[in-house]
Design a protein around this motif. Structure first.
Motif, PDB file in Angstrom:
ATOM      1  N   ASP A  85       7.854  80.062 139.933  1.00  0.00           N
ATOM      2  CA  ASP A  85       6.741  80.651 141.133  1.00  0.00           C
ATOM      3  C   ASP A  85       5.809  81.367 140.425  1.00  0.00           C
ATOM      4  O   ASP A  85       4.690  82.244 141.211  1.00  0.00           O
ATOM      5  N   ASP A  86       5.262  81.056 139.155  1.00  0.00           N
ATOM      6  CA  ASP A  86       4.126  81.669 138.597  1.00  0.00           C
ATOM      7  C   ASP A  86       2.906  81.002 138.992  1.00  0.00           C
ATOM      8  O   ASP A  86       2.970  79.809 139.465  1.00  0.00           O
ATOM      9  N   PRO A  87       1.751  81.650 139.077  1.00  0.00           N
ATOM     10  CA  PRO A  87       0.633  81.048 139.779  1.00  0.00           C
ATOM     11  C   PRO A  87      -0.031  79.913 138.672  1.00  0.00           C
ATOM     12  O   PRO A  87       0.170  79.999 137.466  1.00  0.00           O
ATOM     13  N   GLY A  88      -0.048  78.655 139.350  1.00  0.00           N
ATOM     14  CA  GLY A  88      -0.582  77.551 138.463  1.00  0.00           C
ATOM     15  C   GLY A  88       0.453  76.940 137.772  1.00  0.00           C
ATOM     16  O   GLY A  88       0.179  75.869 137.052  1.00  0.00           O
ATOM     17  N   ALA A  89       1.856  77.015 137.979  1.00  0.00           N
ATOM     18  CA  ALA A  89       2.896  76.817 137.171  1.00  0.00           C
ATOM     19  C   ALA A  89       3.490  75.523 137.836  1.00  0.00           C
ATOM     20  O   ALA A  89       3.518  75.438 139.052  1.00  0.00           O
ATOM     21  N   GLN A  90       3.758  74.430 136.954  1.00  0.00           N
ATOM     22  CA  GLN A  90       4.387  73.182 137.644  1.00  0.00           C
ATOM     23  C   GLN A  90       5.774  73.427 138.117  1.00  0.00           C
ATOM     24  O   GLN A  90       6.572  73.958 137.120  1.00  0.00           O
ATOM     25  N   LYS A  91       6.255  72.973 139.284  1.00  0.00           N
ATOM     26  CA  LYS A  91       7.661  73.223 139.630  1.00  0.00           C
ATOM     27  C   LYS A  91       8.541  72.264 138.913  1.00  0.00           C
ATOM     28  O   LYS A  91       8.209  71.102 138.775  1.00  0.00           O
ATOM     29  N   GLU A  92       9.575  72.628 138.090  1.00  0.00           N
ATOM     30  CA  GLU A  92      10.500  72.197 137.522  1.00  0.00           C
ATOM     31  C   GLU A  92      11.566  71.440 138.644  1.00  0.00           C
ATOM     32  O   GLU A  92      12.297  72.192 139.006  1.00  0.00           O
ATOM     33  N   ARG A  93      11.728  70.119 138.855  1.00  0.00           N
ATOM     34  CA  ARG A  93      12.959  69.986 139.801  1.00  0.00           C
ATOM     35  C   ARG A  93      13.866  68.960 139.008  1.00  0.00           C
ATOM     36  O   ARG A  93      14.584  68.316 139.668  1.00  0.00           O
ATOM     37  N   THR A  94      13.719  69.048 137.727  1.00  0.00           N
ATOM     38  CA  THR A  94      14.735  68.157 137.020  1.00  0.00           C
ATOM     39  C   THR A  94      14.971  66.661 137.046  1.00  0.00           C
ATOM     40  O   THR A  94      16.207  66.309 137.446  1.00  0.00           O
ATOM     41  N   TYR A  95      13.742  66.210 137.354  1.00  0.00           N
ATOM     42  CA  TYR A  95      13.908  64.702 137.842  1.00  0.00           C
ATOM     43  C   TYR A  95      14.180  63.840 136.422  1.00  0.00           C
ATOM     44  O   TYR A  95      13.799  64.584 135.368  1.00  0.00           O
ATOM     45  N   ASP A  96      14.736  62.848 136.614  1.00  0.00           N
ATOM     46  CA  ASP A  96      14.939  61.908 135.281  1.00  0.00           C
ATOM     47  C   ASP A  96      13.686  60.905 135.470  1.00  0.00           C
ATOM     48  O   ASP A  96      13.849  59.664 135.956  1.00  0.00           O
TER      49      ASP A  96
END
Length: 330
Positions: A85-96
């Protein structure tokens, strides 16, 4: 009729009259349910908790993180401890992923063209700018010549060639033997005598007001009143109602392009007014031109010669010219 103040004062009641008026007004339902200075009374039976002073409606908001800490976290954005939730951070969805998501670019990419600006300026250099030659059957081309309209040519109706020359033009010519065009219809064909100016042009035909001179002294005489009244004495103190122009009014160029001193209420006339010696010395001392008594008297006498002043006076305009000449002379 009664005045406004009497009508307003008649409604003001005090003492016993005001008490009796409240008893009468208390019988109305609107007075009971809408008391002055209080909320609307709807007759609800609220629980006992509602009547307490510290009671508040709604659901209280839970404790949440401060918005300032979310936008500006303590210690800045840390690369080693990055939250989703940091500003400008990419959300990690753990996709393969089958590709490297850091370097891979999704979407359609256009083919990179080298020397694009040069091809835009010279499109004839590209092979794709010209249509390719397609060989078709002659019957197809003959059909197009008959069925389709050809630019700059009449439609082929299948009647063969018309027995006329190539330079032949159909229709009636607009230029014929009759030379009367639109210009002649407007101006006509006047004779030399008809185009001469009228005999009364510039002359007064009214009896007793002709332009003929009555005496020989009027040959060089200018009739009428001049715009600038130099024929009457100049008045130093003019009246506000005096509309005469004595030649001291500014020109049109002064009105369109005023000087820098106009905003201060100083006109060119103020620089040409003859002023005594002490006043000139005081004025120039205030603007930084202070001289010894001997040099100032010499400069003042030179300015008097320019103004042709008979009295011990000169203008600021003439003294300024002398300042430009003798300022650096000791």
């Amino acid at each position: 009729s009664e005045h406004v103040d009497q009508v307003i004062k008649a409604q003001n009641m005090a003492g016993l009259a005001d008490y009796n008026n409240d008893l009468k007004e208390g019988k109305y339902q609107s007075h009971i349910r809408e008391p002055l200075g209080k909320s609307y009374v709807r007759g609800y039976n609220y629980p006992t908790e509602v009547t307490k002073t510290e009671f508040q409606y709604g659901v209280p908001t839970g404790v949440s993180e401060n918005a300032k800490d979310v936008l500006y976290p303590i210690g800045g954005h840390r690369e080693e401890i990055r939250r989703a939730d940091d500003p400008g951070a990419q959300k990690e969805r753990t996709y393969d992923w089958n590709v490297d998501k850091v370097k891979h670019r999704f979407g359609y990419a256009e083919q990179k063209v080298l020397n694009g600006a040069a091809h835009s300026l010279h499109p004839e250099r590209l092979e794709s700018s010209f249509p390719k030659t397609v060989i078709v059957k002659k019957t197809v081309e003959d059909f197009k010549q008959v069925a389709h309209d050809i630019l700059g040519k009449p439609k082929n109706l299948g009647q063969g060639r018309i027995p006329v020359q190539n330079e032949h033009s159909f229709g009636i010519s607009t230029i014929g033997n009759d030379a009367w065009n639109a210009a002649k219809c407007i101006h006509g064909e006047p004779t030399d005598k008809e185009v001469e100016p009228d005999s009364d042009l510039g002359k007064s035909m009214k009896a007793g007001c002709t332009n003929e001179l009555r005496t020989e002294e009027d040959i060089n005489r200018t009739f009428g009143t001049p715009s600038i009244r130099l024929d009457i004495p100049y008045k130093e103190k003019r009246s506000v109602a005096d509309h005469q122009n004595y030649g001291d009014e500014p020109d049109a160029v002064d009105l369109l392009f005023p000087t820098t001193f106009t905003e201060l209420g100083i006109s060119d006339y103020d620089f040409s007014v003859l002023r005594p010696r002490d006043q000139v010395k005081e004025l120039f001392s205030k603007i930084g031109y202070s001289y010894k008594i001997g040099k100032f008297n010499a400069m003042f006498n030179r300015a008097k010669i320019i103004d042709n002043a008979r009295s011990d006076c000169c203008s600021c305009k003439s003294f300024m010219k002398i300042v430009e000449e003798m300022n650096d002379i000791e």
